[in-house]
Scaffold this active site. Structure first.
Site, PDB file in Angstrom:
ATOM      1  CG  ASP A 112      65.004-118.750  22.812  1.00 45.91           C
ATOM      2  OD1 ASP A 112      64.497-117.829  22.134  1.00 45.91           O
ATOM      3  OD2 ASP A 112      64.595-119.909  22.771  1.00 45.91           O
ATOM      4  CG  LEU A 113      64.999-112.391  22.350  1.00 49.38           C
ATOM      5  CD1 LEU A 113      64.663-111.567  21.127  1.00 49.38           C
ATOM      6  CD2 LEU A 113      65.516-111.520  23.470  1.00 49.38           C
ATOM      7  CG  ASP A 114      59.723-115.469  21.565  1.00 51.57           C
ATOM      8  OD1 ASP A 114      59.725-114.271  21.886  1.00 51.57           O
ATOM      9  OD2 ASP A 114      59.528-115.856  20.401  1.00 51.57           O
TER      10      ASP A 114
END
Length: 168
Positions: free
Chosen positions: A16-18
């Site tokens: 998951d990036l954020d």
């Protein structure tokens, strides 16, 4: 920890990036601040709306459709449409105003400070496994410099419902 069966070989890794690879809170805070200034400069009648008004527009957008609840871009476009309609900007003019604003959102949203350690870690992992990025947001891995590490990116909205839905 006790394992009751053997684990399968890991064949890929998702991120998951954020708030996993970088701190997203200052990014969004800066985005909202700078977007507010840009909106008022570009569309002065929007200065009539305070933070509570924008929250109401957002809640109204989220209630308006399932799609808005799973796609932050569509939700923001809908929120903007409500605000522009409230100041009398409709039709083609509204569509153009939303497009201009979303271009600004894209620029501001992708001003991300990624720690050097994140790059080093992804480099090591990408040499061993395929890496896949997943996000509920609208960050662009190419614009933030992470495209070389991921073989695919899946975004809530275009690629399925928002996490934690099973199809994401």
């Amino acid at each position: 920890m006790r394992f009751y069966r053997s684990l399968n070989t890991v064949q890929a890794m998702t991120f998951d990036l954020d708030d996993t690879l970088y701190d997203n809170h200052p990014v969004i805070k800066r985005l909202e601040r700078d977007l507010r200034l840009w909106r008022v400069d570009s569309f002065p009648p929007l200065s009539a709306f305070d933070e509570q008004d924008w929250k109401r527009f957002k809640q109204q957008a989220l209630r308006s459709s399932e799609r808005c609840r799973h796609d932050v871009t569509v939700a923001r476009e809908t929120q903007l449409g409500l605000a522009f309609a409230a100041i009398g900007i409709t039709g083609t003019s509204q569509a153009e105003a939303i497009e201009q604003t979303m271009q600004q959102v894209t620029l501001l949203r992708n001003r991300v400070d990624i720690p050097e350690q994140t790059f080093r870690t992804l480099e090591v992992l990408a040499q061993k496994l395929p890496l896949v990025a997943i996000t509920n947001g609208n960050v662009d891995v190419q614009r933030i410099g992470l495209q070389d590490y991921f073989c695919a990116t899946f975004k809530a909205g275009p690629d399925g419902a928002a996490k934690p839905n099973a199809d994401m």
